[in-house]
Design a protein around this motif. Structure first.
Motif, PDB file in Angstrom:
ATOM      1  N   LYS A 182     -10.491   9.231  10.372  1.00 27.31           N
ATOM      2  CA  LYS A 182     -10.180   8.127  11.290  1.00 27.31           C
ATOM      3  C   LYS A 182     -10.838   8.348  12.647  1.00 27.31           C
ATOM      4  O   LYS A 182     -11.290   7.396  13.296  1.00 27.31           O
ATOM      5  CB  LYS A 182      -8.666   7.974  11.436  1.00 27.31           C
ATOM      6  CG  LYS A 182      -8.021   7.329  10.206  1.00 27.31           C
ATOM      7  CD  LYS A 182      -6.524   7.142  10.417  1.00 27.31           C
ATOM      8  CE  LYS A 182      -5.877   6.511   9.189  1.00 27.31           C
ATOM      9  NZ  LYS A 182      -6.295   5.112   8.985  1.00 27.31           N
ATOM     10  N   CYS A 208     -17.324  -0.342   3.245  1.00 26.34           N
ATOM     11  CA  CYS A 208     -16.431   0.796   3.427  1.00 26.34           C
ATOM     12  C   CYS A 208     -16.750   1.581   4.691  1.00 26.34           C
ATOM     13  O   CYS A 208     -17.862   1.526   5.218  1.00 26.34           O
ATOM     14  CB  CYS A 208     -16.516   1.740   2.222  1.00 26.34           C
ATOM     15  SG  CYS A 208     -15.805   1.074   0.709  1.00 26.34           S
ATOM     16  N   ASP A 255      -5.531   3.320   3.444  1.00 28.97           N
ATOM     17  CA  ASP A 255      -6.041   2.132   4.132  1.00 28.97           C
ATOM     18  C   ASP A 255      -6.395   1.015   3.168  1.00 28.97           C
ATOM     19  O   ASP A 255      -6.074  -0.153   3.418  1.00 28.97           O
ATOM     20  CB  ASP A 255      -7.274   2.505   4.964  1.00 28.97           C
ATOM     21  CG  ASP A 255      -6.913   3.296   6.204  1.00 28.97           C
ATOM     22  OD1 ASP A 255      -7.431   2.979   7.284  1.00 28.97           O
ATOM     23  OD2 ASP A 255      -6.102   4.229   6.096  1.00 28.97           O
ATOM     24  N   ARG A 256      -7.082   1.357   2.064  1.00 26.55           N
ATOM     25  CA  ARG A 256      -7.494   0.340   1.100  1.00 26.55           C
ATOM     26  C   ARG A 256      -7.322   0.850  -0.327  1.00 26.55           C
ATOM     27  O   ARG A 256      -7.761   1.958  -0.645  1.00 26.55           O
ATOM     28  CB  ARG A 256      -8.969  -0.043   1.297  1.00 26.55           C
ATOM     29  CG  ARG A 256      -9.283  -0.728   2.602  1.00 26.55           C
ATOM     30  CD  ARG A 256     -10.745  -1.158   2.579  1.00 26.55           C
ATOM     31  NE  ARG A 256     -11.216  -1.637   3.862  1.00 26.55           N
ATOM     32  CZ  ARG A 256     -12.471  -2.015   4.092  1.00 26.55           C
ATOM     33  NH1 ARG A 256     -13.366  -1.961   3.114  1.00 26.55           N
ATOM     34  NH2 ARG A 256     -12.840  -2.435   5.289  1.00 26.55           N
ATOM     35  N   ASN A 271     -13.743  -2.822  -2.850  1.00 23.89           N
ATOM     36  CA  ASN A 271     -14.140  -2.731  -1.442  1.00 23.89           C
ATOM     37  C   ASN A 271     -15.663  -2.691  -1.316  1.00 23.89           C
ATOM     38  O   ASN A 271     -16.279  -1.659  -1.572  1.00 23.89           O
ATOM     39  CB  ASN A 271     -13.559  -1.455  -0.817  1.00 23.89           C
ATOM     40  CG  ASN A 271     -12.051  -1.381  -0.984  1.00 23.89           C
ATOM     41  OD1 ASN A 271     -11.306  -1.966  -0.220  1.00 23.89           O
ATOM     42  ND2 ASN A 271     -11.600  -0.648  -2.002  1.00 23.89           N
ATOM     43  N   GLN A 300     -10.582   8.896   1.205  1.00 23.98           N
ATOM     44  CA  GLN A 300      -9.344   8.560   0.493  1.00 23.98           C
ATOM     45  C   GLN A 300      -9.623   8.283  -0.978  1.00 23.98           C
ATOM     46  O   GLN A 300      -8.831   8.658  -1.846  1.00 23.98           O
ATOM     47  CB  GLN A 300      -8.661   7.362   1.156  1.00 23.98           C
ATOM     48  CG  GLN A 300      -8.045   7.712   2.507  1.00 23.98           C
ATOM     49  CD  GLN A 300      -7.336   6.548   3.174  1.00 23.98           C
ATOM     50  OE1 GLN A 300      -7.448   5.387   2.752  1.00 23.98           O
ATOM     51  NE2 GLN A 300      -6.592   6.842   4.227  1.00 23.98           N
ATOM     52  N   ASP A 320     -14.320   7.238  12.428  1.00 29.91           N
ATOM     53  CA  ASP A 320     -14.453   5.775  12.469  1.00 29.91           C
ATOM     54  C   ASP A 320     -14.339   5.227  13.869  1.00 29.91           C
ATOM     55  O   ASP A 320     -14.829   4.144  14.164  1.00 29.91           O
ATOM     56  CB  ASP A 320     -13.363   5.120  11.602  1.00 29.91           C
ATOM     57  CG  ASP A 320     -13.616   5.334  10.118  1.00 29.91           C
ATOM     58  OD1 ASP A 320     -14.747   5.679   9.764  1.00 29.91           O
ATOM     59  OD2 ASP A 320     -12.664   5.161   9.335  1.00 29.91           O
ATOM     60  N   ARG A 341       0.838  -1.200   0.000  1.00 29.03           N
ATOM     61  CA  ARG A 341       0.000   0.000   0.000  1.00 29.03           C
ATOM     62  C   ARG A 341       0.871   1.248   0.000  1.00 29.03           C
ATOM     63  O   ARG A 341       1.964   1.260   0.568  1.00 29.03           O
ATOM     64  CB  ARG A 341      -0.878   0.049   1.253  1.00 29.03           C
ATOM     65  CG  ARG A 341      -2.019  -0.919   1.308  1.00 29.03           C
ATOM     66  CD  ARG A 341      -2.848  -0.644   2.564  1.00 29.03           C
ATOM     67  NE  ARG A 341      -3.888  -1.638   2.740  1.00 29.03           N
ATOM     68  CZ  ARG A 341      -3.725  -2.791   3.374  1.00 29.03           C
ATOM     69  NH1 ARG A 341      -2.537  -3.090   3.879  1.00 29.03           N
ATOM     70  NH2 ARG A 341      -4.721  -3.639   3.505  1.00 29.03           N
ATOM     71  N   ILE A 390     -13.337   6.809   6.214  1.00 30.69           N
ATOM     72  CA  ILE A 390     -11.948   7.017   5.810  1.00 30.69           C
ATOM     73  C   ILE A 390     -11.709   6.502   4.397  1.00 30.69           C
ATOM     74  O   ILE A 390     -10.962   7.102   3.623  1.00 30.69           O
ATOM     75  CB  ILE A 390     -10.967   6.343   6.810  1.00 30.69           C
ATOM     76  CG1 ILE A 390      -9.507   6.591   6.402  1.00 30.69           C
ATOM     77  CG2 ILE A 390     -11.221   4.851   6.914  1.00 30.69           C
ATOM     78  CD1 ILE A 390      -9.073   8.005   6.396  1.00 30.69           C
ATOM     79  N   ASN A 391     -12.358   5.399   4.043  1.00 33.68           N
ATOM     80  CA  ASN A 391     -12.170   4.844   2.703  1.00 33.68           C
ATOM     81  C   ASN A 391     -12.733   5.782   1.647  1.00 33.68           C
ATOM     82  O   ASN A 391     -12.076   6.048   0.626  1.00 33.68           O
ATOM     83  CB  ASN A 391     -12.815   3.477   2.593  1.00 33.68           C
ATOM     84  CG  ASN A 391     -12.351   2.499   3.644  1.00 33.68           C
ATOM     85  OD1 ASN A 391     -13.154   1.866   4.317  1.00 33.68           O
ATOM     86  ND2 ASN A 391     -11.039   2.386   3.825  1.00 33.68           N
TER      87      ASN A 391
END
Length: 353
Positions: free
Chosen positions: A347, A155, A128-129, A152, A162, A350, A123, A158-159
């Protein structure tokens, strides 16, 4: 990694491998792009010879790199990286990691592409993903970017934020403008959507970005309007949306064909409009758009459809070379640093209270 223009093509990824991949490599090579064709040498060399390629060491633009194993659609992505170390797809990633190729292109198992990207490239620090991104045409405003297209399913905020940043950087790299970004929802009002989309909307609204303008929510009806340049959603919704668009395009072509063939008069009109219909068909042809980059890993990887033809795969090779030359990965890396505050806020969103 050493500087190189060569693109590593997985010769045993697609539904009709290796014939389609071999033809795509030849098309790319004849257009001036160096290709490393990765797979079983004993099967590749005769196919290349049939297409007039007599040298397999790069002199004719194609280098054959032997790999003894293949990854199938039945293989478990999380296990295949360890169980098939000499698989053609995995070897492509290894070539990039060693600096022998600039990017990877494969029409193979998309889950395996994600796994190879994570295990071989790693990564990008701060992401994160990874996500799959693609562009689709519109009548006005140039192409629109859709992210995520299936990497993904579940989710967190944060995903999505991003994805917004990565999608914006991709849009700027691919299409050359500061993009407008929207989050896909079931209405344009702030109160619409789910907990996930409302959180993403709140975060993107509260943290203006130097890389893009946040528009707010967009709906399904906005896909082909000049409303935004990047549409952000989870991978499940994005994949469904993409397939609905593909099916709709196919349906429209079918309706037009049926209408044109209805009477002698409409047939005459169809003849007059044939150039316009042909141009529309070219715009809606998935083979014209090559493949979908995997963003968020530390390297350029292009995922093509399993049923892609030679033209589409050659387009994927062209895209891979273009994104590598335009330094897409360094641009993503820089953007992560520019959006630390946004990512930190996401974050916290989350984290349980």
């Amino acid at each position: 990694m050493a500087a190189t223009r060569k693109i590593a093509l997985d010769a045993f990824g697609g539904d009709h491998c290796p014939f389609v991949e071999v033809e795509a490599a030849v098309l790319a090579a004849r257009a001036g792009q160096e290709v490393i064709l990765v797979g079983d040498r004993a099967r590749l060399v005769p196919q290349l010879a049939l297409l007039g390629i007599s040298r397999f060491d790069g002199e004719d633009g194609i280098t054959v790199h032997h790999a003894s194993e293949t990854i199938t659609m039945e293989d478990t992505p999380s296990k295949v990286v360890r169980s098939k170390p000499d698989a053609s797809m995995l070897v492509c990633f290894d070539l990039v990691r060693r600096g022998q190729a600039a990017a990877v292109v494969s029409a193979g198992n998309s889950g395996a592409m994600l796994a190879c990207g994570l295990f071989r490239f790693g990564r990008l620090k701060g992401i994160d993903r990874p996500a799959i991104v693609s562009s689709f045409p519109r009548p006005k405003g140039g192409p629109c970017v859709l992210i995520d297209m299936g990497a993904n399913v579940d989710c967190k905020p944060i995903n999505l934020v991003q994805f917004a940043v990565m999608g914006a950087i991709f849009a700027n790299t691919a299409h050359g403008k500061k993009p407008r970004v929207g989050v896909l929802s079931n209405g344009s009002e702030e109160g619409k959507g789910t907990d996930l989309t409302r959180a993403a909307h709140r975060l993107l609204s509260a943290h203006p970005s130097p890389a893009f303008t946040f528009h707010g929510y967009v709906e399904g009806k906005d896909f082909f309007k000049d409303t935004v340049d990047v549409i952000v959603t989870d991978g499940f919704t994005g994949n469904v949306a993409l397939k609905v668009m593909e099916g709709t395009a196919s349906g429209i072509v079918g309706f037009l064909r049926a209408a044109v063939m209805k009477t002698a008069r409409t047939k005459l009109g169809g003849l007059i409009l044939r150039p316009a219909f042909r141009a529309l068909g070219d715009q809606l042809d998935p083979d014209s758009y090559g493949g979908a980059p995997l963003l968020g890993v530390d390297g350029v990887a292009i995922i093509c459809h399993g049923g892609a033809g030679p033209k589409a795969l050659a387009g994927g090779i062209r895209l891979a070379a273009d994104y590598a030359a335009r330094d897409l990965t360094p641009a993503l890396r820089a953007a992560i640093g520019d959006h630390r505050e946004l990512f930190a806020a996401a974050k916290r969103e989350d984290s349980p209270a």
